[in-house]
Scaffold this active site. Structure first.
Site, PDB file in Angstrom:
ATOM      1  N   GLY A 236       2.764  -4.000   0.372  1.00 30.32           N
ATOM      2  CA  GLY A 236       1.774  -4.872   1.000  1.00 30.32           C
ATOM      3  C   GLY A 236       1.899  -5.077   2.494  1.00 30.32           C
ATOM      4  O   GLY A 236       0.992  -5.639   3.110  1.00 30.32           O
ATOM      5  N   PRO A 279       6.746  -0.216  -0.680  1.00 25.19           N
ATOM      6  CA  PRO A 279       5.837  -0.107   0.466  1.00 25.19           C
ATOM      7  C   PRO A 279       5.113   1.241   0.472  1.00 25.19           C
ATOM      8  O   PRO A 279       5.693   2.270   0.140  1.00 25.19           O
ATOM      9  CB  PRO A 279       6.784  -0.202   1.665  1.00 25.19           C
ATOM     10  CG  PRO A 279       8.085   0.327   1.152  1.00 25.19           C
ATOM     11  CD  PRO A 279       8.161  -0.075  -0.301  1.00 25.19           C
ATOM     12  N   GLY A 280       3.855   1.224   0.810  1.00 28.97           N
ATOM     13  CA  GLY A 280       3.080   2.459   0.909  1.00 28.97           C
ATOM     14  C   GLY A 280       2.605   2.632   2.339  1.00 28.97           C
ATOM     15  O   GLY A 280       3.133   3.441   3.108  1.00 28.97           O
ATOM     16  N   ARG A 281       1.628   1.806   2.709  1.00 25.41           N
ATOM     17  CA  ARG A 281       1.001   1.922   4.029  1.00 25.41           C
ATOM     18  C   ARG A 281       2.021   1.886   5.172  1.00 25.41           C
ATOM     19  O   ARG A 281       1.939   2.674   6.117  1.00 25.41           O
ATOM     20  CB  ARG A 281       0.014   0.761   4.210  1.00 25.41           C
ATOM     21  CG  ARG A 281      -0.821   0.869   5.466  1.00 25.41           C
ATOM     22  CD  ARG A 281      -1.650  -0.406   5.718  1.00 25.41           C
ATOM     23  NE  ARG A 281      -2.127  -1.019   4.513  1.00 25.41           N
ATOM     24  CZ  ARG A 281      -3.343  -0.843   3.992  1.00 25.41           C
ATOM     25  NH1 ARG A 281      -4.210  -0.078   4.600  1.00 25.41           N
ATOM     26  NH2 ARG A 281      -3.687  -1.461   2.883  1.00 25.41           N
ATOM     27  N   ARG A 317     -12.201   3.922   4.914  1.00 24.75           N
ATOM     28  CA  ARG A 317     -11.724   2.547   5.066  1.00 24.75           C
ATOM     29  C   ARG A 317     -12.660   1.656   5.887  1.00 24.75           C
ATOM     30  O   ARG A 317     -12.789   0.461   5.577  1.00 24.75           O
ATOM     31  CB  ARG A 317     -10.296   2.516   5.627  1.00 24.75           C
ATOM     32  CG  ARG A 317      -9.287   3.246   4.708  1.00 24.75           C
ATOM     33  CD  ARG A 317      -7.840   2.910   5.025  1.00 24.75           C
ATOM     34  NE  ARG A 317      -7.517   1.534   4.686  1.00 24.75           N
ATOM     35  CZ  ARG A 317      -7.480   0.540   5.520  1.00 24.75           C
ATOM     36  NH1 ARG A 317      -7.690   0.755   6.812  1.00 24.75           N
ATOM     37  NH2 ARG A 317      -7.216  -0.667   5.104  1.00 24.75           N
ATOM     38  N   CYS A 348     -24.425  11.981   5.673  1.00 22.05           N
ATOM     39  CA  CYS A 348     -25.841  11.623   5.659  1.00 22.05           C
ATOM     40  C   CYS A 348     -26.076  10.176   5.285  1.00 22.05           C
ATOM     41  O   CYS A 348     -26.745   9.907   4.284  1.00 22.05           O
ATOM     42  CB  CYS A 348     -26.581  12.537   4.702  1.00 22.05           C
ATOM     43  SG  CYS A 348     -26.477  14.232   5.234  1.00 22.05           S
ATOM     44  N   TYR A 377      -3.870   5.863   3.050  1.00 25.37           N
ATOM     45  CA  TYR A 377      -5.147   5.571   2.396  1.00 25.37           C
ATOM     46  C   TYR A 377      -6.340   6.230   3.107  1.00 25.37           C
ATOM     47  O   TYR A 377      -7.436   5.684   3.163  1.00 25.37           O
ATOM     48  CB  TYR A 377      -5.371   4.057   2.281  1.00 25.37           C
ATOM     49  CG  TYR A 377      -4.290   3.362   1.482  1.00 25.37           C
ATOM     50  CD1 TYR A 377      -4.146   3.610   0.116  1.00 25.37           C
ATOM     51  CD2 TYR A 377      -3.406   2.473   2.091  1.00 25.37           C
ATOM     52  CE1 TYR A 377      -3.147   2.987  -0.620  1.00 25.37           C
ATOM     53  CE2 TYR A 377      -2.403   1.844   1.353  1.00 25.37           C
ATOM     54  CZ  TYR A 377      -2.284   2.112  -0.002  1.00 25.37           C
ATOM     55  OH  TYR A 377      -1.297   1.494  -0.725  1.00 25.37           O
TER      56      TYR A 377
HETATM   57  N1  LLP Z   1       2.800  -1.531  -5.400  1.00 26.63           N
HETATM   58  C1  LLP Z   1       1.687  -1.741  -6.088  1.00 26.63           C
HETATM   59  C2  LLP Z   1       1.793  -2.169  -7.485  1.00 26.63           C
HETATM   60  C3  LLP Z   1       0.433  -1.542  -5.495  1.00 26.63           C
HETATM   61  O1  LLP Z   1      -0.672  -1.773  -6.198  1.00 26.63           O
HETATM   62  C4  LLP Z   1       0.358  -1.107  -4.150  1.00 26.63           C
HETATM   63  C5  LLP Z   1      -0.931  -0.865  -3.504  1.00 26.63           C
HETATM   64  C6  LLP Z   1       1.559  -0.880  -3.456  1.00 26.63           C
HETATM   65  C7  LLP Z   1       2.766  -1.111  -4.118  1.00 26.63           C
HETATM   66  C8  LLP Z   1       1.594  -0.395  -2.037  1.00 26.63           C
HETATM   67  O2  LLP Z   1       1.003  -1.326  -1.176  1.00 26.63           O
HETATM   68  P1  LLP Z   1       1.023  -1.099   0.408  1.00 26.63           P
HETATM   69  O3  LLP Z   1       2.463  -1.260   0.876  1.00 26.63           O
HETATM   70  O4  LLP Z   1       0.521   0.250   0.706  1.00 26.63           O
HETATM   71  O5  LLP Z   1       0.147  -2.163   0.935  1.00 26.63           O
HETATM   72  N2  LLP Z   1      -6.863   1.493  -0.464  1.00 26.63           N
HETATM   73  C9  LLP Z   1      -6.485   0.235   0.134  1.00 26.63           C
HETATM   74  C10 LLP Z   1      -5.104  -0.208  -0.276  1.00 26.63           C
HETATM   75  C11 LLP Z   1      -4.931  -0.335  -1.763  1.00 26.63           C
HETATM   76  C12 LLP Z   1      -3.556  -0.787  -2.154  1.00 26.63           C
HETATM   77  C13 LLP Z   1      -3.341  -0.625  -3.603  1.00 26.63           C
HETATM   78  N3  LLP Z   1      -2.050  -0.981  -4.089  1.00 26.63           N
HETATM   79  C14 LLP Z   1      -6.606   0.335   1.646  1.00 26.63           C
HETATM   80  O6  LLP Z   1      -6.938   1.394   2.160  1.00 26.63           O
HETATM   81  O7  LLP Z   1      -6.395  -0.640   2.347  1.00 26.63           O
END
Ligand code: LLP
Length: 418
Positions: A236, A279-281, A317, A348, A377
């Site tokens: 997050g 963490p992802g983003r 996004r 388009c 993303y």
């Molecule tokens: N863990 C779980 C269970 C999740 O659902 C997510 C993201 C993460 C970890 C990783 O979260 P992050 O660190 O990346 O915030 N497509 C959207 C974001 C969707 C996030 C979904 N879940 C965007 O482009 O903002």
């Protein structure tokens, strides 16, 4: 503005370079749109996040950028993968990850995902009332339970997950019941999971969630005599996409999350949990820059449209979350920015606007635009709208470049047609 770019970004003369390579030369050789990922930034961020959790564990939120080479690189840094579909699991396996290096998610896991998790010995995060039984039937060994604790995060509605009524997780009473059921079924119930939302720009919602989590765990101890060994705090952490954005350092947030959990457990008289983060983003967002070639430029009364050779098919996004980006003219980076323009995609529909307004040196056909903070993303959510093949991705470091995702071709798209 260079602070939005990866660590290796530099401006030599008037030209942007990434990983020691001229952006214009990269675009010439590999085509556009091109996602350029800086290896040093990924590794440095991964290390900082890992250090922040001490003896805990970090799992990359694969959904942010599913790519085998990236997952391999993260594995070298001691980072596992959070996967949420059989496809993501296959990517992780192709990168050599299995068992304890994985954590399996999904609010509606299918049989293939549960069977896959069982086959590699990966823990599964239970997220539905009948999932303890489904997991046991599939032969899964270890489980966690995802609990939703009624905290509203201050982020876009589409990426808020911890509130009451969320489609994710289970409210505390149902989560406790599923822990009891998992124990009855002989599953190894390792711990609890929360994920409050994505692109969080402060720590408030996470702090509140973690305090409630400790109290939930204490309730389970009192009622079931069960104590969670693992506290998986999800992902997050937000990043800056635009000069006006604010976002604390992800490693600092990770550290704060781990510390809050440790203190919360102490206050409830619970033994110290192993902290997991997903963490992802924050791992890949700033490491990625998308390069686009400028095509048509239309100067209309009140607005100048600068159209690029991508758009909502490689980065939806802006449309989905109202996300704001900025751009740098990659081969004219030191020229005076003398015109405020809108950057349109090539799709388009009128909503296909990548950047509403950005100041650039008076744009012309053939310019190269570099859009920072696009590692997460974007490719992950790319589509083939208008029959547009998805971009290529390269990894750069110290003057070396490696294609880690080949550019899709129209032939690739036609192959699926019958
Ligand atoms: N863990 C779980 C269970 C999740 O659902 C997510 C993201 C993460 C970890 C990783 O979260 P992050 O660190 O990346 O915030 N497509 C959207 C974001 C969707 C996030 C979904 N879940 C965007 O482009 O903002």
């Amino acid at each position: 503005m260079l602070d939005l770019f990866p660590d290796s970004a530099a401006i030599d003369g008037s030209r942007l370079s990434l990983g020691g390579l001229d952006a214009e030369a990269l675009a010439d050789k590999h085509g556009t749109p091109l996602v350029v990922l800086c290896e040093d930034t990924v590794r440095a961020t991964a290390r900082a996040l890992r250090e922040a959790v001490g003896d805990g564990r970090v799992f990359f939120g694969t959904k942010a950028l599913p790519n085998v080479a990236l997952l391999r690189l993260l594995r070298e840094e001691g980072i596992g993968a959070d996967v949420a579909s059989a496809g993501e699991l296959a990517f992780a396996r192709a990168a050599g990850l299995e068992g304890a290096d994985l954590v399996v998610h999904g609010n509606n896991k299918d049989a293939a995902l549960l069977a896959g998790a069982a086959a590699v010995g990966a823990p599964v995060v239970l997220d539905a009332p009948d999932e303890a039984q489904l997991a046991a039937d599939a032969g899964v060994g270890q489980v966690l339970v995802r609990v939703t604790l009624g905290v509203d995060a201050d982020t876009h509605e589409a990426i808020r997950t911890g509130h009451h009524g969320s489609k994710f997780g289970l409210p505390p009473d149902q989560a406790r019941a599923i822990v009891a059921e998992a124990l009855d079924l002989g599953l190894e119930a390792m711990g609890v999971h929360v994920h409050v939302g994505s692109q969080l720009e402060d720590f408030d919602a996470q702090a509140e969630t973690i305090v409630r989590l400790a109290s939930f765990v204490a309730g389970c101890r009192d009622e079931l005599g069960w104590v969670a060994q693992v506290a998986d705090l999800g992902g997050g952490f937000g990043i800056r996409h635009h000069p006006a954005d604010r976002a604390p350092d992800a490693a600092e947030l990770a550290h704060a999350a781990a510390r809050t959990a440790r203190l919360g457990f102490v206050e409830e008289g619970l033994p110290q949990p192993e902290i997991w983060l997903e963490p992802g983003r924050s791992v890949v967002g700033r490491a990625g820059v998308t390069l686009y070639r400028v095509g048509s430029v239309k100067r209309l009364p009140g607005r100048t449209w600068v159209a690029v050779d991508g758009g909502m098919s490689d980065n939806p996004r802006p449309q989905l979350y109202g996300a704001r980006y900025t751009a740098l003219s990659a081969a004219r980076a030191s020229e005076a920015v003398d015109e405020v323009v809108s950057v349109a995609g090539m799709h388009c529909e009128s909503g296909d606007v990548l950047i509403d307004d950005v100041a650039l040196p008076s744009p012309r056909r053939g310019d190269l635009l570099a859009v920072p903070a696009t590692g997460a993303y974007t490719m992950a959510m790319a589509s083939n709208y208008n029959g547009v093949p998805r971009p290529a991705m390269v990894l750069v470091r110290d003057g070396d470049v490696r294609v880690i995702r080949a550019r899709e071709t129209v032939e690739d798209l036609l192959r699926q047609e019958r």
